[in-house]
Design a protein around this motif. Structure first.
Motif, PDB file in Angstrom:
ATOM      1  N   TYR A  84      54.026  43.067  27.425  1.00 57.20           N
ATOM      2  CA  TYR A  84      52.797  43.636  26.871  1.00 57.20           C
ATOM      3  C   TYR A  84      51.840  42.494  26.530  1.00 57.20           C
ATOM      4  N   VAL A 108      48.107  41.382  25.248  1.00 60.32           N
ATOM      5  CA  VAL A 108      46.932  41.841  24.506  1.00 60.32           C
ATOM      6  C   VAL A 108      45.834  40.788  24.615  1.00 60.32           C
ATOM      7  N   PRO A 126      39.186  42.254  31.313  1.00 57.47           N
ATOM      8  CA  PRO A 126      39.728  43.552  31.740  1.00 57.47           C
ATOM      9  C   PRO A 126      40.104  43.595  33.219  1.00 57.47           C
ATOM     10  N   ALA A 150      43.383  41.977  33.364  1.00 59.56           N
ATOM     11  CA  ALA A 150      44.358  42.929  32.839  1.00 59.56           C
ATOM     12  C   ALA A 150      44.716  43.981  33.887  1.00 59.56           C
ATOM     13  N   GLU A 174      48.472  44.883  35.609  1.00 58.27           N
ATOM     14  CA  GLU A 174      49.088  46.204  35.624  1.00 58.27           C
ATOM     15  C   GLU A 174      49.343  46.682  37.051  1.00 58.27           C
ATOM     16  N   ARG A 211      52.105  45.612  31.050  1.00 50.52           N
ATOM     17  CA  ARG A 211      51.244  46.499  30.265  1.00 50.52           C
ATOM     18  C   ARG A 211      50.192  45.636  29.568  1.00 50.52           C
ATOM     19  N   THR A 212      48.995  46.161  29.408  1.00 47.63           N
ATOM     20  CA  THR A 212      47.930  45.369  28.787  1.00 47.63           C
ATOM     21  C   THR A 212      47.079  46.216  27.854  1.00 47.63           C
ATOM     22  N   LYS A 213      46.389  45.498  26.978  1.00 43.78           N
ATOM     23  CA  LYS A 213      45.367  46.109  26.127  1.00 43.78           C
ATOM     24  C   LYS A 213      44.264  45.087  25.929  1.00 43.78           C
ATOM     25  N   LEU A 259      40.979  44.157  23.678  1.00 42.15           N
ATOM     26  CA  LEU A 259      40.218  44.421  22.461  1.00 42.15           C
ATOM     27  C   LEU A 259      38.855  43.751  22.561  1.00 42.15           C
ATOM     28  N   GLY A 294      41.451  47.155  16.373  1.00 41.44           N
ATOM     29  CA  GLY A 294      42.669  47.274  17.152  1.00 41.44           C
ATOM     30  C   GLY A 294      43.594  46.081  17.131  1.00 41.44           C
ATOM     31  N   ALA A 332      47.496  45.781  17.396  1.00 39.81           N
ATOM     32  CA  ALA A 332      48.253  45.759  18.658  1.00 39.81           C
ATOM     33  C   ALA A 332      49.043  44.457  18.814  1.00 39.81           C
ATOM     34  N   ALA A 338      52.669  42.789  20.771  1.00 39.42           N
ATOM     35  CA  ALA A 338      52.340  41.969  21.941  1.00 39.42           C
ATOM     36  C   ALA A 338      53.438  40.954  22.247  1.00 39.42           C
TER      37      ALA A 338
END
Length: 301
Positions: free
Chosen positions: A43, A45, A60, A63, A67, A73-75, A77, A91, A94, A98
């Protein structure tokens, strides 16, 4: 009910393993716990907010590539209400989950409760990665109890502790660019796998020498200023390090959005993410990533 399911799973997987059907063991586990596959994926972040270099637009796309092609998996912010928002990145909790935190920040003034998430992450000893202006991620005024965070680049990445001043951390002019070369002694480093030995970057060169990167750092790439506005010396533009909490770090002072269009830069970033996570770098490059993001935010995203 959950106890019964766990008992059934344990009995079934033991039986299948005993008969040599290990593949079926994994299949049963996934069928009874559909979230298991996702939990096995690292994960990552991304924390963005940099005023100038469109990090909330470039990262992004990195990211999405992780994926799509690299089972992560990514997020991502972003600063609120937009990239100029210096005092809120929603956020950040998260970071509790991570496996890798990636920062592209510039002169933020986050509240203490948000800084706490970053501090807890650092103290966990997990890996961190940073781009360009993350060397001066925070900018708290004199007298503010959070002012120590202005040295985030130093204690997280082994970079100069903020911009200008005694650290001599400056650049060689907005009209300049940078010729980048692999440092021969570092050529076999996993992060440089498949990276061209030289390429040209749009980022104007940051000065980090003579005192940085910090002791123990391993410089990977060297930059030479092209058309500098003052006498220039060559400076490292990417290095690894281990911070005081044992976390592996990777930082590059490159990061202009046009740098993200370059295949050697993209490959270095993907390699570095794998290396930070303790995973083998990809043996086969999945191909150039389509990144075409403007510099300077001509309009809000």
């Amino acid at each position: 009910m959950k106890t019964q399911r766990r008992a059934f799973l344990k009995q079934t997987t033991a039986l299948l393993a005993a008969t040599g059907l290990t593949g079926w063991t994994e299949a049963v586990a996934r069928s009874l716990n559909p979230n298991a596959a996702a939990a096995d994926k690292p994960y990552v972040v991304f924390v963005t907010g940099d005023h100038e270099y469109s990090g909330e637009l470039t990262l992004p796309l990195i990211a999405a590539e992780l994926e799509k092609n690299y089972s992560m998996r990514t997020k991502v912010l972003t600063a609120y209400p937009d990239y100029n928002g210096e005092k809120d990145i929603p956020g950040l909790e998260a970071l509790r989950e991570a496996d890798l935190a990636v920062f592209y920040l510039r002169w933020r003034q986050l509240p203490q409760d948000q800084l706490n998430f970053i501090e807890d992450y650092l103290k966990s000893g997990k890996p961190v990665m940073g781009f360009r202006t993350t060397t001066h991620a925070f900018n708290y005024p004199e007298g503010d109890e959070r002012r120590r965070w202005n040295a985030f680049g130093e204690f997280a990445f082994g970079s100069p502790p903020g911009w200008g001043g005694a650290a001599k951390h400056t650049h060689y002019g907005h009209q300049s660019t940078t010729d980048v070369t692999v440092i021969p002694e570092a050529a076999s480093h996993p992060i440089l796998t498949g990276v061209e030995p030289s390429f040209h970057a749009s980022s104007w060169l940051y000065r980090v020498l003579p005192d940085y990167p910090a002791k123990g750092a391993v410089p990977l790439l060297m930059g030479k200023a092209v058309n500098p506005d003052k006498p220039a010396i060559d400076n490292p533009v990417a290095w690894t390090w281990q911070n005081q909490w044992g976390g592996k770090t990777f930082l590059t002072t490159l990061g202009h959005p046009e740098d993200f269009r370059l295949e050697p830069f993209q490959r270095m970033v993907i390699n570095a993410i794998h290396w930070e996570l303790g995973k083998p770098v990809p043996k086969r490059w999945k191909g150039k990533i389509d990144i075409n993001v403007p510099y300077g935010h001509p309009k809000k995203f």
